[in-house]
Design an enzyme around this catalytic site. Structure first.
Site, PDB file in Angstrom:
ATOM      1  N   LEU A   1       0.818  -1.209   0.000  1.00 27.75           N
ATOM      2  CA  LEU A   1       0.000   0.000   0.000  1.00 27.75           C
ATOM      3  C   LEU A   1       0.853   1.261   0.000  1.00 27.75           C
ATOM      4  O   LEU A   1       0.433   2.293  -0.519  1.00 27.75           O
ATOM      5  CB  LEU A   1      -0.942  -0.010   1.212  1.00 27.75           C
ATOM      6  CG  LEU A   1      -1.950  -1.169   1.241  1.00 27.75           C
ATOM      7  CD1 LEU A   1      -2.754  -1.138   2.537  1.00 27.75           C
ATOM      8  CD2 LEU A   1      -2.870  -1.118   0.040  1.00 27.75           C
ATOM      9  N   ASP A   2       2.036   1.187   0.578  1.00 24.80           N
ATOM     10  CA  ASP A   2       2.961   2.331   0.570  1.00 24.80           C
ATOM     11  C   ASP A   2       4.133   1.992  -0.336  1.00 24.80           C
ATOM     12  O   ASP A   2       5.251   1.760   0.104  1.00 24.80           O
ATOM     13  CB  ASP A   2       3.432   2.643   1.985  1.00 24.80           C
ATOM     14  CG  ASP A   2       4.192   3.968   2.060  1.00 24.80           C
ATOM     15  OD1 ASP A   2       4.126   4.755   1.088  1.00 24.80           O
ATOM     16  OD2 ASP A   2       4.863   4.215   3.083  1.00 24.80           O
ATOM     17  N   PHE A   3       3.874   1.980  -1.642  1.00 24.83           N
ATOM     18  CA  PHE A   3       4.844   1.534  -2.642  1.00 24.83           C
ATOM     19  C   PHE A   3       5.619   2.748  -3.129  1.00 24.83           C
ATOM     20  O   PHE A   3       5.224   3.428  -4.075  1.00 24.83           O
ATOM     21  CB  PHE A   3       4.102   0.867  -3.797  1.00 24.83           C
ATOM     22  CG  PHE A   3       4.982   0.066  -4.726  1.00 24.83           C
ATOM     23  CD1 PHE A   3       4.806  -1.306  -4.845  1.00 24.83           C
ATOM     24  CD2 PHE A   3       5.960   0.677  -5.497  1.00 24.83           C
ATOM     25  CE1 PHE A   3       5.591  -2.052  -5.716  1.00 24.83           C
ATOM     26  CE2 PHE A   3       6.749  -0.051  -6.357  1.00 24.83           C
ATOM     27  CZ  PHE A   3       6.562  -1.417  -6.470  1.00 24.83           C
ATOM     28  N   ARG A   4       6.748   3.034  -2.458  1.00 20.40           N
ATOM     29  CA  ARG A   4       7.587   4.168  -2.841  1.00 20.40           C
ATOM     30  C   ARG A   4       9.051   3.776  -2.740  1.00 20.40           C
ATOM     31  O   ARG A   4       9.393   2.829  -2.033  1.00 20.40           O
ATOM     32  CB  ARG A   4       7.282   5.378  -1.947  1.00 20.40           C
ATOM     33  CG  ARG A   4       5.972   6.073  -2.286  1.00 20.40           C
ATOM     34  CD  ARG A   4       5.720   7.263  -1.400  1.00 20.40           C
ATOM     35  NE  ARG A   4       5.314   6.866  -0.051  1.00 20.40           N
ATOM     36  CZ  ARG A   4       5.019   7.733   0.915  1.00 20.40           C
ATOM     37  NH1 ARG A   4       5.099   9.021   0.693  1.00 20.40           N
ATOM     38  NH2 ARG A   4       4.653   7.299   2.101  1.00 20.40           N
TER      39      ARG A   4
ATOM     40  N   GLN B   1      10.869   2.572   0.451  1.00 17.82           N
ATOM     41  CA  GLN B   1      10.546   1.278   1.037  1.00 17.82           C
ATOM     42  C   GLN B   1      11.470   0.172   0.533  1.00 17.82           C
ATOM     43  O   GLN B   1      11.305  -0.988   0.907  1.00 17.82           O
ATOM     44  CB  GLN B   1       9.097   0.887   0.722  1.00 17.82           C
ATOM     45  CG  GLN B   1       8.068   1.950   1.055  1.00 17.82           C
ATOM     46  CD  GLN B   1       7.827   2.079   2.549  1.00 17.82           C
ATOM     47  OE1 GLN B   1       8.729   1.926   3.365  1.00 17.82           O
ATOM     48  NE2 GLN B   1       6.600   2.356   2.929  1.00 17.82           N
TER      49      GLN B   1
END
Length: 282
Positions: free
Chosen positions: A66-69, A72
């Site tokens: 969900l926090d694909f940056r 990460q």
């Protein structure tokens, strides 16, 4: 990401505390990646595609980040690995119609089909793929890519950016890993006839006389990968300041040989692991 160990404990301040011990990686800096060779950037994208394929078919089911940056992820031995799984989810969105399967991104939106089981088809996988496109593929793959690979790369970028019929992790993993175009590009190269003559000096190295070029594996010199001596000659001929080059016994991950290019050959020292080629002047 390799897990070396973990420790579970209860504490008065923080209940259900889990501490993990993982391998050490380098933070991902996109500006630095854009300055590396295309070969290294391709390796990072290939490792990302393999990760996407695993997430889509993991033992737990399809997993989405969900926090694909970029923050990460880290680089470990030239490959991309995810480090933060706090925002990972295996829940596929429920639906009663296609309109419930709406995915919204800053640049564009998508609507996926609602299955007869009442789940949005492949939503987790599609979300990961589009995020990989907008954060990684669109920057790392096309820039300075070999011309022979551009049709394949355009297909991959379009598949992940538009969610067309090829937009799935399994297809991308097979295309990137086993494409004959990729393999041939890194194992052979057609080289034009050299304009200059070169004198071969075995077991020799030029320690100084460096100049900078782009892209280079060495920040203070011109260190590039070649298929063979003929390609090294072609590269040296293309640089006006290049007067010699040194073949090392080091190779890249695809097996291409690393070569130092030099702007003079005034000082040559013995080195059993290297071969120097000096441009012969009239």
């Amino acid at each position: 990401f390799q897990l070396y160990g973990y420790c579970y404990q209860d504490s008065n301040d923080i209940p259900d505390t889990l501490t993990t011990i993982t391998e050490l990686g380098s933070p991902l800096e996109m500006i630095q990646l854009l300055q590396t060779s295309w070969e290294d950037r391709f390796r990072i994208c290939l490792s990302l595609v393999r990760l996407l394929h695993y997430l889509a078919h993991s033992p737990l089911g399809s997993v989405t980040l969900l926090d694909f940056r970029p923050r990460q992820f880290v680089i470990v031995d030239g490959e991309l690995k995810v480090t933060d799984l706090d925002d990972a989810s295996i829940e596929e969105s429920s639906c009663t119609s296609n309109s419930d399967c709406f995915m919204e991104f800053p640049a564009r939106n998508f609507t996926l089909p609602c299955s007869v089981e009442g789940r949005c088809q492949s939503m987790n996988e599609k979300r990961n793929l589009y995020n990989a496109y907008r954060f990684f593929f669109t920057y790392l793959l096309p820039h300075s890519a070999p011309s022979s690979l551009r049709p394949l790369l355009d297909k991959i970028v379009n598949a992940t950016g538009n969610h067309n019929k090829h937009g799935n992790a399994k297809y991308l993993a097979l295309e990137l890993s086993h494409s004959p175009s990729v393999n041939s590009e890194f194992t052979q190269k057609c080289v034009k006839s050299a304009n200059a003559q070169y004198r071969r000096v075995p077991e020799a190295f030029i320690p100084d006389e460096n100049y900078r070029c782009w892209p280079s594996y060495h920040h203070k010199g011109c260190l590039l990968s070649v298929f063979d001596v003929n390609e090294a000659i072609e590269i040296c001929d293309s640089y006006s300041q290049c007067k010699a080059f040194v073949l090392t016994n080091q190779t890249t991950w695809t097996g291409r040989q690393l070569v130092f290019f030099k702007m003079a050959s005034n000082h040559i020292v013995p080195d059993p692991d290297k071969i120097t080629y000096v441009k012969v002047t009239d």
